[in-house]
Motif scaffolding. Structure first.
Motif, short mmCIF file in Angstrom:
data_model
loop_
_atom_site.label_atom_id
_atom_site.label_comp_id
_atom_site.label_asym_id
_atom_site.label_seq_id
_atom_site.Cartn_x
_atom_site.Cartn_y
_atom_site.Cartn_z
N LEU A 1 -3.45 0.20 -3.27
CA LEU A 1 -3.02 -1.09 -2.75
C LEU A 1 -3.01 -2.08 -3.90
O LEU A 1 -3.96 -2.17 -4.66
CB LEU A 1 -3.98 -1.57 -1.66
CG LEU A 1 -3.76 -2.98 -1.10
CD1 LEU A 1 -2.43 -3.07 -0.37
CD2 LEU A 1 -4.89 -3.37 -0.15
N LEU B 1 -4.64 6.84 -1.50
CA LEU B 1 -4.33 5.49 -1.05
C LEU B 1 -4.49 4.49 -2.19
O LEU B 1 -5.52 4.47 -2.86
CB LEU B 1 -5.24 5.09 0.12
CG LEU B 1 -5.13 3.62 0.58
CD1 LEU B 1 -3.76 3.35 1.19
CD2 LEU B 1 -6.25 3.28 1.55
N ALA C 1 0.85 -1.18 0.00
CA ALA C 1 0.00 0.00 0.00
C ALA C 1 0.88 1.23 0.00
O ALA C 1 1.97 1.22 0.59
CB ALA C 1 -0.90 0.01 1.24
N ARG D 1 -9.97 -2.70 1.86
CA ARG D 1 -8.52 -2.52 1.84
C ARG D 1 -8.02 -1.98 3.18
O ARG D 1 -6.98 -2.41 3.68
CB ARG D 1 -8.13 -1.57 0.70
CG ARG D 1 -8.36 -2.17 -0.67
CD ARG D 1 -7.90 -1.26 -1.79
NE ARG D 1 -7.86 -1.99 -3.05
CZ ARG D 1 -7.23 -1.57 -4.14
NH1 ARG D 1 -6.61 -0.41 -4.12
NH2 ARG D 1 -7.24 -2.30 -5.24
N ALA E 1 -3.79 6.50 6.55
CA ALA E 1 -4.31 5.82 5.36
C ALA E 1 -5.82 6.01 5.23
O ALA E 1 -6.36 6.06 4.12
CB ALA E 1 -3.98 4.33 5.42
N LEU F 1 -5.27 -3.76 5.77
CA LEU F 1 -4.11 -3.10 6.36
C LEU F 1 -4.17 -3.15 7.89
O LEU F 1 -3.16 -3.40 8.55
CB LEU F 1 -4.04 -1.65 5.88
CG LEU F 1 -3.66 -1.42 4.41
CD1 LEU F 1 -3.69 0.07 4.09
CD2 LEU F 1 -2.29 -2.00 4.11
#
Length: 414
Positions: free
Chosen positions: A268, A266, A182, A238, A260, A242
């Motif tokens: 990923l 952001l 990420a 997502r 984030a 994380l």
């Protein structure tokens, strides 16, 4: 006037659009995002990247956007350093370059040049169907219109829709490397630890890694690496991934997880390679950049390969006179010449150094300490020849230093 459709407004697509428009092509770029993508970490200008930008006449504008860099350091949870490598290492050819800029700044420079050359853009749209006709490729766009183009170029990244439509499903070409990453921009606040020009890399057992790199003034570029071969697409999912991957992690993990949640850029994705043995073209359709040959961000060569691939494709089309006479025969010959030049470069870049995944994300504490020790030792003059041997033949222009320890995040947009 020959008409080319470039699918994807990433680094490779924008560079190709500039070159083709200057060669007299009518160029349309279609991009699924609503605007030029922001985000992405730094890319350096060594080797092919610099030369292509020189040839496009954009190097001075690009150099005006450099991010000050002092080097990279591998740290413990308390921020103390286990090893460091300044930009001067290996005669300036080490892991971090003194000439690096954010991917978003490079994209903006290329986009400005493309606009000045008359390139037409269609944002928030993409290709839905590609059909061969006697006149070219009939393209049905997701927004509805149908048009015919002499050439269609898929520059839409490792998850290329063009490739899926023309060459088959991604699963046939994707080689996952077992890691996900990420990345996003963190806005510095009153209590944010400052970097002073250093990229900082922190690892924990279980293949978890955190990085913070200098960005624009008042910003830091954050990376979070963990073990995974697939990732969800939904934003909330997502964030949950994380949170789960970095729960209880040290250093600035909690700060990064909080940042984030509000970061507008952001992203990923998994670390993958793309291998297409059947060839990168099919009739009047051709792939370039990560859509054709993704070497994975772990190679550190995504931007250089994308820029060089765009330049070589434009040169091949120029050499075979396609813009003046876009016949199927000339187009096939140009695509063949392009692939003959680029396939060896791409294949070399895909040969990652032995243990590359373990290097960027060690599994154990012993591995973390060993990696830091290696980074100290390889800078000793006695080991320079060994490093050159291991890094040589991978697509670098010089092979003098080891691979970048952080990923090149250019691949999303081709």
């Amino acid at each position: 006037m020959a008409h080319a459709l470039v699918v994807g407004a990433g680094i490779a697509g924008e560079a190709l659009a500039v070159a083709l428009a200057r060669d007299g092509w009518r160029v349309t770029v279609v991009e699924v995002a609503p605007e030029i993508r922001t985000g992405g970490q730094t890319v350096d200008l060594r080797g092919d990247s610099r030369q292509v930008l020189v040839d496009l006449g954009l190097i001075d504008e690009v150099l005006a956007h450099l991010v000050p860099q002092r080097g990279i350091a591998w740290i413990r949870a308390d921020g103390s350093r286990m090893a460091e490598m300044p930009v001067e290492a290996f005669g300036g050819r080490g892991l971090i370059s003194s000439e690096e800029l954010l991917r978003s700044d490079l994209a903006r420079v290329l986009h400005g040049a493309a606009g000045a050359a008359g390139v037409e853009y269609r944002f928030a749209d993409t290709v839905e169907q590609l059909t061969d006709t006697t006149e070219g490729v009939e393209v049905r766009f997701r927004s509805g219109p149908v048009e015919v183009f002499d050439v269609v170029v898929g520059a839409d990244g490792s998850h290329s829709r063009t490739r899926s439509l023309r060459f088959g499903p991604e699963s046939a070409y994707r080689k996952p490397l077992g890691l996900a990453h990420a990345w996003f921009t963190l806005q510095e606040g009153p209590g944010t630890p400052l970097l002073d020009g250093w990229a900082l890399s922190y690892n924990e057992p279980g293949r978890r890694g955190l990085t913070a790199r200098p960005g624009h003034p008042g910003q830091q570029e954050i990376g979070m690496t963990f073990a995974a071969s697939t990732v969800p697409r939904a934003h909330d999912a997502r964030l949950a991934v994380l949170d789960d991957a970095f729960h209880g992690a040290g250093w600035r993990a909690a700060e990064f997880l909080a940042a984030a949640r509000t970061a507008p850029d952001l992203a990923l994705d998994t670390y993958d390679q793309i291998h297409i043995d059947r060839g990168w073209s099919d009739g009047r359709v051709v792939l370039v950049g990560d859509a054709a040959w993704c070497a994975s961000p772990l190679s550190g060569l995504g931007t250089a390969l994308g820029l060089r691939g765009a330049a070589e494709l434009a040169e091949a089309l120029r050499r075979h006179g396609v813009s003046a006479e876009p016949t199927a025969e000339r187009i096939r010959a140009a695509f063949s010449s392009f692939e003959q030049v680029m396939r060896p470069r791409a294949a070399a870049a895909q040969k990652l150094l032995p243990g590359r995944v373990r290097m960027v994300a060690p599994k154990t504490r012993r591995g973390i300490r060993a990696n830091a020790m290696v980074m100290r030792v390889v800078q000793a003059p006695a080991f320079l020849r060994v490093v050159r041997f291991l890094a040589g033949g991978r697509g670098h222009d010089d092979g003098a230093g080891p691979e970048p320890s952080r990923p090149d995040r250019s691949r999303q947009a081709g």
